[in-house]
Design a protein around this motif. Structure first.
Motif, PDB file in Angstrom:
ATOM      1  N   CYS A 140       0.839  -1.200   0.000  1.00  0.00           N
ATOM      2  CA  CYS A 140       0.000   0.000   0.000  1.00  0.00           C
ATOM      3  C   CYS A 140       0.877   1.255   0.000  1.00  0.00           C
ATOM      4  N   HIS A 141       0.378   2.329  -0.577  1.00  0.00           N
ATOM      5  CA  HIS A 141       1.092   3.603  -0.544  1.00  0.00           C
ATOM      6  C   HIS A 141       0.102   4.758  -0.629  1.00  0.00           C
ATOM      7  N   ARG A 142       0.527   5.886  -0.125  1.00  0.00           N
ATOM      8  CA  ARG A 142      -0.283   7.094  -0.215  1.00  0.00           C
ATOM      9  C   ARG A 142      -0.278   7.590  -1.657  1.00  0.00           C
ATOM     10  N   ALA A 143      -1.447   7.594  -2.265  1.00  0.00           N
ATOM     11  CA  ALA A 143      -1.568   8.041  -3.656  1.00  0.00           C
ATOM     12  C   ALA A 143      -2.162   9.445  -3.747  1.00  0.00           C
ATOM     13  N   ILE A 144      -3.112   9.748  -2.873  1.00  0.00           N
ATOM     14  CA  ILE A 144      -3.848  11.009  -2.928  1.00  0.00           C
ATOM     15  C   ILE A 144      -3.857  11.645  -1.534  1.00  0.00           C
ATOM     16  N   ASP A 145      -3.687  12.947  -1.483  1.00  0.00           N
ATOM     17  CA  ASP A 145      -3.822  13.664  -0.223  1.00  0.00           C
ATOM     18  C   ASP A 145      -5.213  13.396   0.354  1.00  0.00           C
ATOM     19  N   PRO A 146      -5.308  13.082   1.638  1.00  0.00           N
ATOM     20  CA  PRO A 146      -6.618  12.698   2.199  1.00  0.00           C
ATOM     21  C   PRO A 146      -7.687  13.784   2.086  1.00  0.00           C
ATOM     22  N   ASP A 147      -7.304  15.064   2.171  1.00  0.00           N
ATOM     23  CA  ASP A 147      -8.291  16.141   2.041  1.00  0.00           C
ATOM     24  C   ASP A 147      -8.816  16.232   0.611  1.00  0.00           C
ATOM     25  N   ILE A 148      -7.915  16.080  -0.346  1.00  0.00           N
ATOM     26  CA  ILE A 148      -8.334  16.080  -1.758  1.00  0.00           C
ATOM     27  C   ILE A 148      -9.211  14.859  -2.032  1.00  0.00           C
ATOM     28  N   ASP A 149      -8.811  13.741  -1.470  1.00  0.00           N
ATOM     29  CA  ASP A 149      -9.565  12.504  -1.655  1.00  0.00           C
ATOM     30  C   ASP A 149     -10.991  12.657  -1.112  1.00  0.00           C
ATOM     31  N   ALA A 150     -11.125  13.265   0.050  1.00  0.00           N
ATOM     32  CA  ALA A 150     -12.453  13.454   0.644  1.00  0.00           C
ATOM     33  C   ALA A 150     -13.331  14.342  -0.228  1.00  0.00           C
ATOM     34  N   ALA A 151     -12.728  15.344  -0.840  1.00  0.00           N
ATOM     35  CA  ALA A 151     -13.488  16.240  -1.714  1.00  0.00           C
ATOM     36  C   ALA A 151     -13.977  15.506  -2.958  1.00  0.00           C
ATOM     37  N   ALA A 152     -13.103  14.664  -3.537  1.00  0.00           N
ATOM     38  CA  ALA A 152     -13.495  13.895  -4.724  1.00  0.00           C
ATOM     39  C   ALA A 152     -14.613  12.916  -4.388  1.00  0.00           C
ATOM     40  N   ILE A 153     -14.508  12.260  -3.244  1.00  0.00           N
ATOM     41  CA  ILE A 153     -15.553  11.334  -2.813  1.00  0.00           C
ATOM     42  C   ILE A 153     -16.882  12.073  -2.649  1.00  0.00           C
ATOM     43  N   TYR A 154     -16.834  13.266  -2.083  1.00  0.00           N
ATOM     44  CA  TYR A 154     -18.044  14.060  -1.890  1.00  0.00           C
ATOM     45  C   TYR A 154     -18.753  14.302  -3.225  1.00  0.00           C
ATOM     46  N   ALA A 155     -17.965  14.633  -4.248  1.00  0.00           N
ATOM     47  CA  ALA A 155     -18.558  14.868  -5.567  1.00  0.00           C
ATOM     48  C   ALA A 155     -19.128  13.584  -6.150  1.00  0.00           C
ATOM     49  N   MET A 156     -18.400  12.481  -5.994  1.00  0.00           N
ATOM     50  CA  MET A 156     -18.831  11.220  -6.585  1.00  0.00           C
ATOM     51  C   MET A 156     -19.973  10.567  -5.810  1.00  0.00           C
ATOM     52  N   LYS A 157     -20.200  10.990  -4.589  1.00  0.00           N
ATOM     53  CA  LYS A 157     -21.395  10.543  -3.879  1.00  0.00           C
ATOM     54  C   LYS A 157     -22.646  11.063  -4.592  1.00  0.00           C
ATOM     55  N   GLY A 158     -22.520  12.209  -5.252  1.00  0.00           N
ATOM     56  CA  GLY A 158     -23.644  12.742  -6.021  1.00  0.00           C
ATOM     57  C   GLY A 158     -24.024  11.862  -7.190  1.00  0.00           C
ATOM     58  N   TYR A 163     -19.990  -6.386   4.950  1.00  0.00           N
ATOM     59  CA  TYR A 163     -18.958  -5.380   5.189  1.00  0.00           C
ATOM     60  C   TYR A 163     -19.623  -4.011   5.327  1.00  0.00           C
ATOM     61  N   PRO A 164     -20.310  -3.760   6.450  1.00  0.00           N
ATOM     62  CA  PRO A 164     -21.012  -2.483   6.607  1.00  0.00           C
ATOM     63  C   PRO A 164     -20.047  -1.304   6.593  1.00  0.00           C
ATOM     64  N   GLY A 165     -20.376  -0.305   5.768  1.00  0.00           N
ATOM     65  CA  GLY A 165     -19.489   0.838   5.615  1.00  0.00           C
ATOM     66  C   GLY A 165     -19.912   2.030   6.444  1.00  0.00           C
ATOM     67  N   HIS A 166     -19.078   3.068   6.408  1.00  0.00           N
ATOM     68  CA  HIS A 166     -19.363   4.308   7.130  1.00  0.00           C
ATOM     69  C   HIS A 166     -19.053   5.485   6.207  1.00  0.00           C
ATOM     70  N   ASP A 167     -19.406   6.673   6.637  1.00  0.00           N
ATOM     71  CA  ASP A 167     -19.188   7.856   5.813  1.00  0.00           C
ATOM     72  C   ASP A 167     -17.725   8.289   5.889  1.00  0.00           C
ATOM     73  N   TRP A 168     -17.362   9.180   4.966  1.00  0.00           N
ATOM     74  CA  TRP A 168     -15.992   9.666   4.915  1.00  0.00           C
ATOM     75  C   TRP A 168     -15.862  11.011   5.630  1.00  0.00           C
ATOM     76  N   ALA A 169     -14.647  11.550   5.617  1.00  0.00           N
ATOM     77  CA  ALA A 169     -14.351  12.799   6.316  1.00  0.00           C
ATOM     78  C   ALA A 169     -15.103  13.974   5.692  1.00  0.00           C
ATOM     79  N   THR A 170     -15.331  14.991   6.500  1.00  0.00           N
ATOM     80  CA  THR A 170     -15.967  16.228   6.030  1.00  0.00           C
ATOM     81  C   THR A 170     -15.011  16.969   5.105  1.00  0.00           C
ATOM     82  N   VAL A 171     -15.559  17.548   4.071  1.00  0.00           N
ATOM     83  CA  VAL A 171     -14.743  18.256   3.081  1.00  0.00           C
ATOM     84  C   VAL A 171     -14.373  19.643   3.606  1.00  0.00           C
ATOM     85  N   LYS A 172     -13.116  20.005   3.462  1.00  0.00           N
ATOM     86  CA  LYS A 172     -12.685  21.346   3.852  1.00  0.00           C
ATOM     87  C   LYS A 172     -13.224  22.368   2.853  1.00  0.00           C
TER      88      LYS A 172
END
Length: 753
Positions: A588-606, A690-699
């Motif tokens: 495993c490796h860090r590919a995306i900054d977690p804050d940027i990742d959270a923002a992208a997820i927020y958009a794709m939840k739409g 595999y019950p999931g949970h929500d992601w971080a709040t977008v800055k």
């Protein structure tokens, strides 16, 4: 198997052979009682010379065994496949019936317990009979046959087929030289091992026809029982096979007759040796060898015989995972040799319960062979945070026999060419998240406004720093949106949910194409044929051919807060010695900054909530993000989505040809809709386990961006839609004035960025 002396050549040659063999046999017999032989005389000296030049060391090694594949079912490890080059299960002494042991000794080597590895009486008798023109005779003791079989086993482990064939022929050559070598090594075995060890090794190594080796596999193959439970008649019948398996294996009428003849000889030999009574002899002789008494059981070898729902995954494990397992060896050659020798238990990542459910869903939704087109379907799920492959399905049946059936294939649509798949499929808009992530990395925001109207693109203004000339493209690129009403300005957020091409084309124009490609690569994305990713301006719309497994793993990396884990299929292995060893390492490796990742997820939840993927959302309350994809003329359709725990990719499209799925109606509805049917039901099953949970709040900065394009964050005063004049929000542009006391936006980037 009986050794033959038909190659000596003529009466004179036969006489010389008998004399030479008799002399050396005498020397070998003496060798069983003395550490050295000191003899004199012309012929004797010649015999001694031959004797001294022969090898004298051989060991009973671990024999090729079955490899077994396991998966998880209701919390337990359950075997779902058996893989072997030789169908053998080596068993202990107590696991073999005396009926088989007696048949082997009385039928193959009646003086087994008296001689020291060779039988002089038998050798002379066989040689004289052969010389006199009677039936070709053999005199191989059990120890000699064991020696020959050891060499055959070693031959099968050579690297090339040509080398294997040559070595096998040498191990069975009807020559005196080979026979003498076999004799001396048989004596060496008798000095090193007990009679019990030699007999057991023989019973475990002997060939019983086809790929069936060893008494245990033979018992299952022909009588559907174990070696421990063989009857007198069955034990003799199995030992009857070993001299001529191609003739005496009881698989048809001819085999029944030939097996009966040899079996009855063995039974009478057992009676003569007082190993069975007259009543037992009569009962066994009265037992026919026919279709009623023989219970042929096909060996469950290979992925074709694996658990019905896991055949393609089995093939992937064998092709792609096993060759990488360092527990099997430090080099590729060592690993291959270790796998061929067998005895490994491979404990895989597959959840057999989910696999069975997902495969049923796939087969119910996507027909195997519709008349309208060559339709394919595939789904694969990867666990976020580990890369573990949980399920892998296909609409076709697995068949690597070359049968040519239209409802079957050996091609795994989920994986790359090198892993038994194809070149992948154009992924369409499921590639857009990599542009979205790059957009956010560059300082843009989700609420920035972008022109969605399709118009010819001047490619000379598009930057690509992966090229020597950073503006390498020429000409005009013409594209279109999916529908005619997708026009005018809209936010990136809305464009993502509705998958509007124009929005992403114009986002891409403002980005470095090399950066978009690198974002995709950081999440493990690569074409299925192993070539480099295409990073033309049109690549933002998904022109690369990529395998579903690759896309599922990439989205799992996004679901894992930007940490990508390479897909793995093996958790751990158990060696032939019973020791647990590592499987595929977690990478495993860090590919995306977690804050940027959270923002992208927020958009794709739409996408999954009111957007193009809404039909695939099971609506069970589990937060999901995803992206749909439909290529030109709807040749291929996709949806890739994820919870915080598991990412799933579903592809339905043309295996061959270019039939528009939107124009095809099947039992489950429009063909372009089937991806949603598969994803929705599969994801519902996944969410339960595999019950999931929500992601971080977008800055907030990722809503409005930090660049002077589109909607901008207005410092402490909110955001505006106008030109920043010193009091507007960071990065605000447009035709009005933004409110707030934040600083003005950064200078506009150079054209094409």
């Amino acid at each position: 198997m009986i050794s033959r002396f038909s190659g000596v050549g003529g009466v004179i040659g036969g006489l010389i052979g008998v004399v030479t063999l008799s002399v050396v046999t005498g020397i070998l017999v003496a060798a069983t009682f003395t550490p050295a032989v000191v003899l004199a005389g012309g012929a004797i000296n010649s015999g001694v010379s031959v004797f001294n030049g022969l090898p004298s060391y051989i060991t009973i090694d671990t024999l090729p065994q079955q490899n077994r594949l396991f998966g998880t079912l209701k919390g337990k490890q359950v075997q779902f496949a058996t893989i072997f080059s030789q169908n053998r299960e080596e068993v202990a002494w107590d696991a073999v019936s005396d009926n088989a042991k007696n048949a082997a000794v009385d039928g193959e080597d009646r003086r087994f317990y008296q001689h020291g590895g060779i039988d002089p009486t038998g050798i002379v008798r066989a040689a004289v009979a052969t010389l006199s023109g009677r039936d070709v005779q053999g005199a191989s003791t059990i120890a000699q046959q064991l020696v020959k079989n050891i060499f055959i086993v070693k031959a099968t482990q050579l690297k090339t087929e040509a080398a294997q064939k040559k070595a096998i022929a040498e191990a069975q050559a009807p020559t005196i030289d080979r026979k003498l070598k076999e004799m001396k090594l048989a004596i060496a075995l008798e000095k090193k091992y007990t009679k019990q060890q030699i007999l057991l090794a023989y019973l475990n190594i002997a060939g019983f026809g086809g790929t069936t080796y060893g008494i245990e596999a033979a018992a299952h193959r022909y009588y559907n029982t174990s070696a421990k439970n063989l009857t007198i008649a069955q034990g003799a019948s199995l030992i009857a096979i070993v001299q001529e398996p191609s003739v005496r294996a009881p698989i048809n009428a001819s085999g029944y007759a030939q097996n009966t003849l040899r079996r009855d000889v063995i039974l009478r030999a057992e009676f003569a040796a007082k190993d069975i009574t007259k009543a037992e002899l009569d009962t066994a002789l009265a037992t026919p060898v026919n279709a009623k008494t023989v219970h042929l059981t096909d060996p469950a070898n290979g992925c074709f015989a694996a658990t019905l729902s896991a055949k393609f995954f089995c093939d992937y494990v064998v092709r792609a995972a096993v060759p990488t397992l360092t527990s099997l060896g430090s080099t590729a050659a060592e690993r291959e040799a270790s796998w061929q020798k067998g005895g490994w238990d491979i404990h895989t990542t597959i959840n057999l319960s989910l696999q069975q459910t997902a495969q049923k869903i796939m087969w119910a939704a996507v027909p195997k062979n519709p008349s309208q087109l060559r339709l394919g379907g595939a789904s694969v799920s990867v666990e976020a945070g580990t890369g573990r492959i949980l399920l892998m399905t296909e609409n076709k049946k697995f068949d690597n026999t070359g049968s040519g059936k239209k409802d079957s294939t050996a091609v795994n649509y989920n994986v790359d060419v090198a892993a038994g798949g194809g070149v992948g499929f154009q992924v369409g808009s499921t590639y857009k998240p990599f542009t979205l992530l790059t957009w956010l990395k560059a300082g843009h925001g989700l609420y920035e406004s972008v022109n969605a109207t399709p118009y010819p693109v001047d490619q000379t203004t598009i930057e690509d720093t992966c090229q020597p000339n950073h503006y390498p493209y020429v000409g005009t690129w013409v594209y279109k949106n999916d529908t005619s009403y997708e026009r005018g300005y809209m936010s990136v957020m809305s464009g993502t949910a509705a998958s509007v091409n124009g929005v992403f084309v114009n986002m891409g124009k403002q980005l470095d194409q090399c950066d978009i490609m690198k974002t995709a690569q950081s999440l493990g994305v690569h074409p299925g044929d192993g070539r480099p990713l295409i990073h033309l301006p049109s690549a933002v719309l998904g022109i690369n051919n990529i395998a579903p497994l690759t896309m599922a793993a990439a989205y799992a990396g996004i679901a894992n807060n930007g940490v990508f884990c390479s897909p793995v299929a093996v958790d751990y292995v158990v060696s032939p010695a019973g020791k647990q060893e590592p499987g595929q390492p977690k990478a495993c490796h860090r590919a995306i900054d977690p804050d940027i990742d959270a923002a992208a997820i927020y958009a794709m939840k739409g996408v999954m909530n009111g957007g193009t993927g809404s039909a695939a959302n099971p609506g069970d309350g589990t937060p999901l993000f995803g992206k749909t994809g439909t290529t030109d003329s709807s040749v291929h359709t996709w949806i890739v989505g994820a919870s915080s725990r598991v990412a799933t990719a579903v592809w339905v499209g043309n295996v061959r040809g270019h039939v528009p799925l939107r124009q095809v109606y099947l039992a489950g509805g429009n063909a372009s809709y089937l991806r949603h049917v598969v994803f929705r039901a599969t994801q519902a099953a996944i969410d339960k386990k595999y019950p999931g949970h929500d992601w971080a709040t977008v800055k907030p900065i990722y809503f409005y961006g930090s660049l002077r394009t589109g909607y901008g964050y207005g410092g402490t005063g909110g955001y505006g839609t106008g030109v920043t004049t010193g009091t507007g929000g960071t990065g605000a542009t447009g035709t009005g004035t933004g409110k707030g006391n934040g600083k003005g936006g950064a200078k506009p980037p150079k054209p094409g960025h």
